[in-house]
Motif scaffolding. Structure first.
Motif, PDB file in Angstrom:
ATOM      1  N   ASN A   1       0.827  -1.212   0.000  1.00  0.00           N
ATOM      2  CA  ASN A   1       0.000   0.000   0.000  1.00  0.00           C
ATOM      3  C   ASN A   1       0.862   1.262   0.000  1.00  0.00           C
ATOM      4  OD1 ASN A   1      -2.240  -1.648   0.181  1.00  0.00           O
ATOM      5  ND2 ASN A   1      -2.245  -1.597   2.423  1.00  0.00           N
TER       6      ASN A   1
ATOM      7  N   VAL B   1      -3.654  -6.578   5.196  1.00  0.00           N
ATOM      8  CA  VAL B   1      -5.004  -6.074   5.421  1.00  0.00           C
ATOM      9  C   VAL B   1      -5.577  -6.798   6.637  1.00  0.00           C
ATOM     10  CG1 VAL B   1      -5.559  -5.445   3.044  1.00  0.00           C
ATOM     11  CG2 VAL B   1      -5.958  -7.784   3.806  1.00  0.00           C
TER      12      VAL B   1
ATOM     13  N   LYS C   1     -13.097  -6.138   4.105  1.00  0.00           N
ATOM     14  CA  LYS C   1     -11.647  -5.942   4.130  1.00  0.00           C
ATOM     15  C   LYS C   1     -11.330  -4.501   4.557  1.00  0.00           C
ATOM     16  CE  LYS C   1      -8.999  -7.574   0.657  1.00  0.00           C
ATOM     17  NZ  LYS C   1      -8.214  -7.579  -0.585  1.00  0.00           N
ATOM     18  N   SER C   2     -10.338  -4.372   5.443  1.00  0.00           N
ATOM     19  CA  SER C   2      -9.967  -3.047   5.979  1.00  0.00           C
ATOM     20  C   SER C   2      -9.608  -2.064   4.867  1.00  0.00           C
ATOM     21  CB  SER C   2      -8.790  -3.195   6.944  1.00  0.00           C
ATOM     22  OG  SER C   2      -7.693  -3.797   6.287  1.00  0.00           O
ATOM     23  N   LYS C   3      -8.937  -2.542   3.840  1.00  0.00           N
ATOM     24  CA  LYS C   3      -8.472  -1.649   2.777  1.00  0.00           C
ATOM     25  C   LYS C   3      -9.650  -0.965   2.061  1.00  0.00           C
ATOM     26  CE  LYS C   3      -5.536  -1.863  -1.323  1.00  0.00           C
ATOM     27  NZ  LYS C   3      -4.762  -2.801  -2.164  1.00  0.00           N
TER      28      LYS C   3
ATOM     29  N   GLN D   1     -11.249   1.528   4.507  1.00  0.00           N
ATOM     30  CA  GLN D   1     -10.483   2.782   4.615  1.00  0.00           C
ATOM     31  C   GLN D   1     -10.597   3.613   3.334  1.00  0.00           C
ATOM     32  OE1 GLN D   1      -9.726   3.601   7.418  1.00  0.00           O
ATOM     33  NE2 GLN D   1      -9.484   1.699   8.555  1.00  0.00           N
TER      34      GLN D   1
ATOM     35  N   ASP E   1      -2.504  -8.948   1.554  1.00  0.00           N
ATOM     36  CA  ASP E   1      -3.508  -8.362   0.659  1.00  0.00           C
ATOM     37  C   ASP E   1      -3.602  -9.234  -0.602  1.00  0.00           C
ATOM     38  OD1 ASP E   1      -5.367  -6.699  -0.338  1.00  0.00           O
ATOM     39  OD2 ASP E   1      -4.059  -4.989  -0.643  1.00  0.00           O
TER      40      ASP E   1
END
Lengths: 293, 314
Positions: free
Chosen positions: A107, A114, A194-196, A199, A223
């Motif tokens: 990232n 993630v 998924k956190s990504k 966010q 990821d």
């Protein structure tokens, strides 16, 4: 009259030439699992396809795999050469297709992992598994860790052995973004994603952060990772790996990475997926026999 | 013998008299009177009522049921009058659509069982109602605003509400809070009478218009849609109207709520005490994008949000 040896040499040469020509004419087809809106996803990956095509001198094309559950079947029926898989589908690909993990994007903030989030609306009074009884839960797909397996292992850990009985409604949204929107809109009470992607949506619209509360986070998970078929020629696999791992060193590569919200690609290894086994065990899932459809 | 004969005749007369007295009484006792109050005569509640009646018919109750429907103007006096009429008619159960009608019945403190539908949360929970149960709805103000913002840059948002409808006022205040976080200015359109819509809108200035769950606002929907169309601004609404030009609607399905109300009424008719019927939440949500209108106006709807739609008008 020419000797049989000459014919043999000619035949070998012909086969070699045909193989080379075929490969040059062929395209490399790489699948993408539907993580977010597929139009956005395709738009973000298109520059990477062009970049790889230029450097490999072979056309590289991305295609969206219609849904997580179809990934394995589609991978085989559409004769794909590789795919960007999540952890779950990646493990399935290693187990069932003998695919090899190649690289995963790092990232822009330098992280390459993630997490899975379990979230609810802040005004919902749901803060733990006990509060979830009789509510509506939105998973992403049965074949995702961040959008299903982690939440399932959390529920099992909390004594919920039969989610079908525990929840009023269970839905599978098909993408992480949709699971988040479902909870935001009030179409579901609990979501997992998924956190990504979470966010990413928060960065676009900060109100989301004020409206949703994350009640459980998983440990770090790799990821999306590019996997390639092991029956793809090793020199091509190595070349793809090499291009991806060094693309941050040139200007064009950095532009492509920027579109992907990535800083660079880092090398992926089988060991990156060990946390999956822990979660699968807790959730009572055996990848080889698991019915992910 | 003569006495017996004359007495027998007398007995027959007495029996006929008793029967003629009892028959209408027993047929009256078999009837069920259901009173229905809509918070305004709008398509959303009409659709709810149709589903309600269909479910009652399916149960075989139509023949012995009388349904008294009241469609008062959505102001507190008219709603209260409608509630009193149904109480005076000794309805066996009163069904209300919309929070304003529910509040009118609850305020009468009647002992008649009351079933509500389309009552906005958290407003409805704050009303202490002993003889009431029903289906409430919880809408995400920010989601509808998000869908609206995805179509155009919103600097000033017009919000149509009615301060006399408590739920609409509550929604208005919620949206104002969210707009404050986004830095969006508010053009307040407090519509107490639907006939005033054109006059109120004439002086308004906005980039987009959001219609709260106010019945008055929905009665003014043709005028609001016309304004939005003329000024090329997107509109969003919390109540479904299948014939409107609203660009995006986020609403709970009216038919589901009508059916749920009927199911509760059936239980009450079967003898279940209203206190034993738990209130619930509506669960079927519709998100409708009017692509036809959006295309005609030249707006490009983002595909990730369109993907969330349950229905697209093309």
């Amino acid at each position: 009259m020419r000797s049989p040896a000459v014919y043999a040499v000619l035949l070998v040469m012909l086969i070699c030439c045909t193989a080379t020509v075929c490969h040059a004419e062929q395209e490399i087809l790489i699948g993408l699992i539907p993580e977010e809106n597929i139009f956005n996803q395709m738009a973000r990956h298109k520059p990477l396809a062009s970049y790889l095509s230029d450097r490999l001198k072979t056309k590289v094309r991305f295609t969206i795999l219609s849904r997580y559950g179809d990934v394995m079947d589609r991978f085989m029926t559409r004769k794909m050469d590789g795919a960007f898989f999540g952890v779950f589908t990646g493990v399935l690909a290693m187990e069932k297709l003998d695919a090899e993990p190649i690289a995963h994007p790092v990232n822009s903030d330098g992280t390459s992992d993630v997490q899975s989030y379990i979230f609810v609306r802040k005004d919902s009074n749901i803060r733990n598994a006990a509060d979830m009884q009789g509510k509506r839960i939105a998973f992403v797909d049965r074949a995702t860790v961040t959008g299903y397996l982690f939440a399932l292992s959390y529920l099992k850990e909390n004594g919920i052995t039969d989610p079908k009985k525990y929840f009023r409604e269970i839905s599978f949204t098909g993408s992480h973004g949709s699971a988040i929107y479902a909870v935001l809109d009030g179409r579901a009470d609990i979501g997992t994603a998924k956190s990504k992607i979470f966010q990413m949506l928060v960065a676009k619209d900060h109100i989301i952060k004020d409206e949703l509360v994350i009640i459980k986070r998983s440990k770090n998970l790799p990821d999306t990772t590019l996997f390639l078929r092991k029956d793809m020629p090793k020199n091509i696999r190595d070349r793809i790996r090499e291009i991806l791992l060094s693309m941050h060193n040139d200007k064009d590569g950095r532009e492509v990475l920027h579109k992907l919200d990535a800083k660079m690609f880092s090398e992926a290894k089988k060991g990156d997926f060990s946390y999956f086994q822990e979660l699968a065990q807790k959730a009572g899932i055996t990848p080889r026999t698991y019915n992910y459809r | 013998m003569c006495w017996l004969k004359s007495n027998r005749n007398g007995l027959v007369i007495l029996l006929i008299a008793a029967l003629s007295f009892l028959l209408p009484f027993s047929s009256y006792a078999a009837e069920i009177t259901i009173g229905v109050i809509m918070s305004g005569d709008i398509p959303y509640y009409q659709e709810m009522q149709s589903a309600f009646m269909a479910r009652i018919a399916k149960e075989g109750l139509s023949a012995k049921t009388e349904v008294l429907v009241q469609k008062p103007y959505p102001d507190s006096i008219s709603l209260s009058n409608a509630a009193r009429k149904l109480i005076a008619a000794e309805a066996d159960v009163i069904v209300t659509y919309g929070a304003a009608a529910a509040a009118a019945v609850i305020n009468e403190k009647t002992k008649i069982p009351h079933v509500y539908a389309a009552a906005y949360e958290p407003y409805i929970s704050r009303l202490k109602a002993k003889n009431s149960t029903g289906t409430s709805v919880k809408l995400s103000m920010s989601s509808l605003l998000r869908y609206l913002r995805s179509m155009t840059q919103v600097t000033t948002l017009g919000i149509v509400y009615n301060s006399n409808e408590e739920d609409s006022l509550y929604q208005f205040r919620e949206i104002v809070k969210i707009c404050d976080q986004y830095g969006i200015r508010i053009e307040e359109i407090n519509l107490r009478r639907h006939q005033d819509a054109k006059t109120r809108l004439k002086t308004a200035n906005m980039d987009a218009i959001l219609i709260t769950g106010s019945s008055t606002a929905h009665m003014a929907l043709p005028a609001i849609s016309e304004y939005a169309h003329e000024h090329k601004i997107p509109s969003a609404s919390f109540l479904l109207n299948r014939n409107s030009h609203t660009t995006v609607t986020m609403s709970y399905t009216p038919s589901e709520q009508g059916e749920k109300a009927a199911e509760k009424v059936i239980k009450i008719v079967d003898g279940t005490s209203v206190e034993k019927i738990r209130p619930d939440m509506a669960k079927e949500m519709e998100i409708v994008f009017n692509l036809k209108e959006a295309t005609a106006m030249g707006w490009k709807l983002p595909m990730d949000l369109v993907a969330e739609a349950t229905r697209l008008i093309k």
